[in-house]
Motif scaffolding. Sequence first.
Motif, PDB file in Angstrom:
ATOM      1  N   VAL A   1      -3.498   8.139  -3.468  1.00  0.00           N
ATOM      2  CA  VAL A   1      -3.679   8.373  -4.943  1.00  0.00           C
ATOM      3  C   VAL A   1      -4.591   8.724  -6.140  1.00  0.00           C
ATOM      4  N   ASN A   2      -5.725   8.408  -4.876  1.00  0.00           N
ATOM      5  CA  ASN A   2      -6.978   8.360  -5.981  1.00  0.00           C
ATOM      6  C   ASN A   2      -7.289   9.931  -5.267  1.00  0.00           C
ATOM      7  N   GLY A   3      -7.280   9.897  -3.958  1.00  0.00           N
ATOM      8  CA  GLY A   3      -7.714  11.514  -4.231  1.00  0.00           C
ATOM      9  C   GLY A   3      -7.571  12.398  -3.794  1.00  0.00           C
ATOM     10  N   ALA A   4      -5.680  12.906  -3.370  1.00  0.00           N
ATOM     11  CA  ALA A   4      -4.830  13.980  -3.886  1.00  0.00           C
ATOM     12  C   ALA A   4      -4.889  14.259  -5.688  1.00  0.00           C
ATOM     13  N   LEU A   5      -5.309  13.718  -5.977  1.00  0.00           N
ATOM     14  CA  LEU A   5      -4.533  13.805  -7.202  1.00  0.00           C
ATOM     15  C   LEU A   5      -5.637  15.470  -7.802  1.00  0.00           C
ATOM     16  N   TRP A   6      -6.230  15.809  -7.318  1.00  0.00           N
ATOM     17  CA  TRP A   6      -7.144  16.920  -7.600  1.00  0.00           C
ATOM     18  C   TRP A   6      -6.442  18.151  -6.605  1.00  0.00           C
ATOM     19  N   PRO A   7      -6.436  18.180  -4.979  1.00  0.00           N
ATOM     20  CA  PRO A   7      -5.783  18.951  -4.581  1.00  0.00           C
ATOM     21  C   PRO A   7      -4.315  19.436  -4.972  1.00  0.00           C
ATOM     22  N   ARG A   8      -3.701  18.110  -5.689  1.00  0.00           N
ATOM     23  CA  ARG A   8      -2.264  18.268  -6.288  1.00  0.00           C
ATOM     24  C   ARG A   8      -2.678  19.039  -7.627  1.00  0.00           C
ATOM     25  N   LEU A   9      -3.836  18.699  -8.535  1.00  0.00           N
ATOM     26  CA  LEU A   9      -3.446  19.451  -9.646  1.00  0.00           C
ATOM     27  C   LEU A   9      -4.210  20.943  -9.421  1.00  0.00           C
ATOM     28  N   ALA A  10      -5.004  21.879  -8.508  1.00  0.00           N
ATOM     29  CA  ALA A  10      -5.370  22.376  -7.767  1.00  0.00           C
ATOM     30  C   ALA A  10      -4.453  23.191  -7.936  1.00  0.00           C
ATOM     31  N   ALA A  11      -3.172  22.616  -6.671  1.00  0.00           N
ATOM     32  CA  ALA A  11      -2.546  23.884  -6.263  1.00  0.00           C
ATOM     33  C   ALA A  11      -1.006  23.707  -7.459  1.00  0.00           C
ATOM     34  N   LEU A  12      -1.085  23.409  -8.793  1.00  0.00           N
ATOM     35  CA  LEU A  12      -0.833  23.239 -10.213  1.00  0.00           C
ATOM     36  C   LEU A  12      -1.432  24.496 -10.919  1.00  0.00           C
ATOM     37  N   PHE A  13      -2.435  24.194 -10.732  1.00  0.00           N
ATOM     38  CA  PHE A  13      -3.621  25.200 -11.146  1.00  0.00           C
ATOM     39  C   PHE A  13      -4.409  26.304 -10.752  1.00  0.00           C
TER      40      PHE A  13
ATOM     41  N   ASN B   1       0.695  -1.299   0.249  1.00  0.00           N
ATOM     42  CA  ASN B   1      -0.076  -0.267  -0.400  1.00  0.00           C
ATOM     43  C   ASN B   1       0.804   1.340  -0.150  1.00  0.00           C
ATOM     44  N   ARG B   2       2.172   1.105  -0.411  1.00  0.00           N
ATOM     45  CA  ARG B   2       2.879   2.133  -1.056  1.00  0.00           C
ATOM     46  C   ARG B   2       2.909   2.002  -2.442  1.00  0.00           C
ATOM     47  N   ASN B   3       3.787   3.618  -2.325  1.00  0.00           N
ATOM     48  CA  ASN B   3       4.369   3.756  -4.416  1.00  0.00           C
ATOM     49  C   ASN B   3       3.358   3.640  -4.612  1.00  0.00           C
ATOM     50  N   TRP B   4       1.840   3.746  -5.080  1.00  0.00           N
ATOM     51  CA  TRP B   4       0.555   3.516  -5.939  1.00  0.00           C
ATOM     52  C   TRP B   4       1.222   5.414  -6.423  1.00  0.00           C
ATOM     53  N   LEU B   5       0.837   5.377  -8.048  1.00  0.00           N
ATOM     54  CA  LEU B   5       1.168   6.565  -8.682  1.00  0.00           C
ATOM     55  C   LEU B   5       0.683   7.665  -8.555  1.00  0.00           C
ATOM     56  N   ASP B   6       1.117   9.052  -8.176  1.00  0.00           N
ATOM     57  CA  ASP B   6       0.931   9.717  -8.336  1.00  0.00           C
ATOM     58  C   ASP B   6       0.840  10.598 -10.327  1.00  0.00           C
ATOM     59  N   LEU B   7      -0.361  10.176 -10.587  1.00  0.00           N
ATOM     60  CA  LEU B   7      -0.640  10.916 -11.416  1.00  0.00           C
ATOM     61  C   LEU B   7      -0.652  12.159 -12.499  1.00  0.00           C
ATOM     62  N   SER B   8      -0.363  13.350 -10.889  1.00  0.00           N
ATOM     63  CA  SER B   8      -0.477  14.808 -11.190  1.00  0.00           C
ATOM     64  C   SER B   8       0.604  15.376 -12.555  1.00  0.00           C
ATOM     65  N   GLY B   9       1.339  14.618 -12.539  1.00  0.00           N
ATOM     66  CA  GLY B   9       2.065  15.347 -13.276  1.00  0.00           C
ATOM     67  C   GLY B   9       2.197  14.857 -14.850  1.00  0.00           C
ATOM     68  N   ALA B  10       1.358  13.681 -14.913  1.00  0.00           N
ATOM     69  CA  ALA B  10       1.211  13.041 -16.401  1.00  0.00           C
ATOM     70  C   ALA B  10      -0.456  14.228 -16.452  1.00  0.00           C
ATOM     71  N   VAL B  11      -1.346  14.021 -16.165  1.00  0.00           N
ATOM     72  CA  VAL B  11      -3.028  15.106 -16.514  1.00  0.00           C
ATOM     73  C   VAL B  11      -1.997  15.882 -16.484  1.00  0.00           C
ATOM     74  N   ALA B  12      -1.342  16.600 -15.908  1.00  0.00           N
ATOM     75  CA  ALA B  12      -1.284  18.179 -15.977  1.00  0.00           C
ATOM     76  C   ALA B  12      -0.612  18.319 -17.568  1.00  0.00           C
ATOM     77  N   GLU B  13       0.363  17.286 -17.491  1.00  0.00           N
ATOM     78  CA  GLU B  13       1.157  17.852 -19.422  1.00  0.00           C
ATOM     79  C   GLU B  13       0.343  17.007 -20.709  1.00  0.00           C
ATOM     80  N   ARG B  14      -0.518  16.598 -19.618  1.00  0.00           N
ATOM     81  CA  ARG B  14      -2.615  16.450 -21.365  1.00  0.00           C
ATOM     82  C   ARG B  14      -3.080  17.305 -21.106  1.00  0.00           C
ATOM     83  N   VAL B  15      -3.875  17.650 -20.057  1.00  0.00           N
ATOM     84  CA  VAL B  15      -5.095  18.869 -20.172  1.00  0.00           C
ATOM     85  C   VAL B  15      -4.540  20.318 -19.385  1.00  0.00           C
ATOM     86  N   GLY B  16      -2.844  20.445 -19.380  1.00  0.00           N
ATOM     87  CA  GLY B  16      -3.311  21.210 -18.682  1.00  0.00           C
ATOM     88  C   GLY B  16      -3.804  22.920 -18.873  1.00  0.00           C
TER      89      GLY B  16
END
Length: 382
Positions: free
Chosen positions: A217-229, A103-118
């Motif tokens: 990683v499922n929940g934090a995708l959203w605040p991570r992206l909100a911080a980036l944008f 239950n560690r090292n699951w994928l933080d997808l925020s970078g990959a998503v930011a690149e695709r749709v930022g």
Amino acid sequence: MPTRNKIRLPSMTPGTSRSIAWLRFGHAGARPKVYIQAAIHANELPGAMALHHLMPMLAKADGASRMRGEVIVVPTVNPIGQSQLVGNNHLGRYDLLSRDNFNRNWLDLSGAVAERVGRRLSRDRAANVDLIRKAAVAALKAMEPANELQTMRVEILKLSIDADVVLDLHCDMHAALHLFTAAPDLEGAAQELAAELGVEATLYNEPFAQALTFSGVNGALWPRLAALFPDAAIPQACFSSTVELRSQHDVNHELGASDAANLYRYLVRRGVVAGRAGPLPRLKSAPTPISGMDVGYCPLPGFIVYRLDAGAKLKRGDVVCEIIDPADPRGPKARTAMVSRTDGVLFSRKRDGGLAWPGMVAYRIAGAKPLAHRLGMSGLDD
Ligand SMILES: [Zn+2]
């Protein structure tokens, strides 16, 4: 009726192969979408028992056209851990090959998503949610995992990453029912789940879960992206929680049936299944921050015996347990007491009579006040 599906994992050794069974209740694409899994720590089976009782209820609702949303159920998500039988012991927490906590090292997808749709994110919340979900799934589809464990993580995230609710069912060694969530989910979704399940403690990460747990990683995708944008309107579109269904040995039909009934009522309350949920039970105790969680680390070797049971309410200075030096002949003087550094609920501890070693986590207490020695410590401790 539910559709039954299978994810085939790549073979790791000649002549062996494993797969993950998952079920869909309701229609693909219907909302709200709820994803529930159990036993990522493969020897934690109270969640599988709850799902054993929940699935017939969902199948019945599905058969009666009462499913409004979609529910994905993965009853035992980790076949790698299921197979780790060593000398009559089931070792399900760490991958024996990589020594990775499952239950560690699951994928933080925020970078990959930011690149695709930022550049396409806007002030339109609904449009952003749709863009981000599709981009996250596309990013996962583009990945080429190298082995069985990585494939498991990628394939499972494909099922969960676009869900409105993600529940990861765990248990502890000796624990009261509790759950972990994040501050953005506290109002509404998390407190509702906590009240419905009747948890003894609700612990929340601030500002969100930093650890790369599955729920994190499922929940934090959203605040991570909100911080980036910061100029885009990005809501907390996924409520995720790690639910700790008591102790490893708390597996019986009574608990399984009551946990399933509570989960089902939660699905009704969230509008996933049609029906009446009735009044929401009162929350047993107010949510507390992770920074207020007292973690008891053993100071020396010996064997451990507890003075308090899981679920006990205690005060600062109360003795939680003792470490006994087996070779010290002085009776009471051979015991080293470990005391609580906060007022709160003893929600997790080890079993009596186990070996203790320096640094071993002996217990966790949910307290309201942030503790100096805990500030800055990262998130989930499931
Ligand atoms: Zn666990």
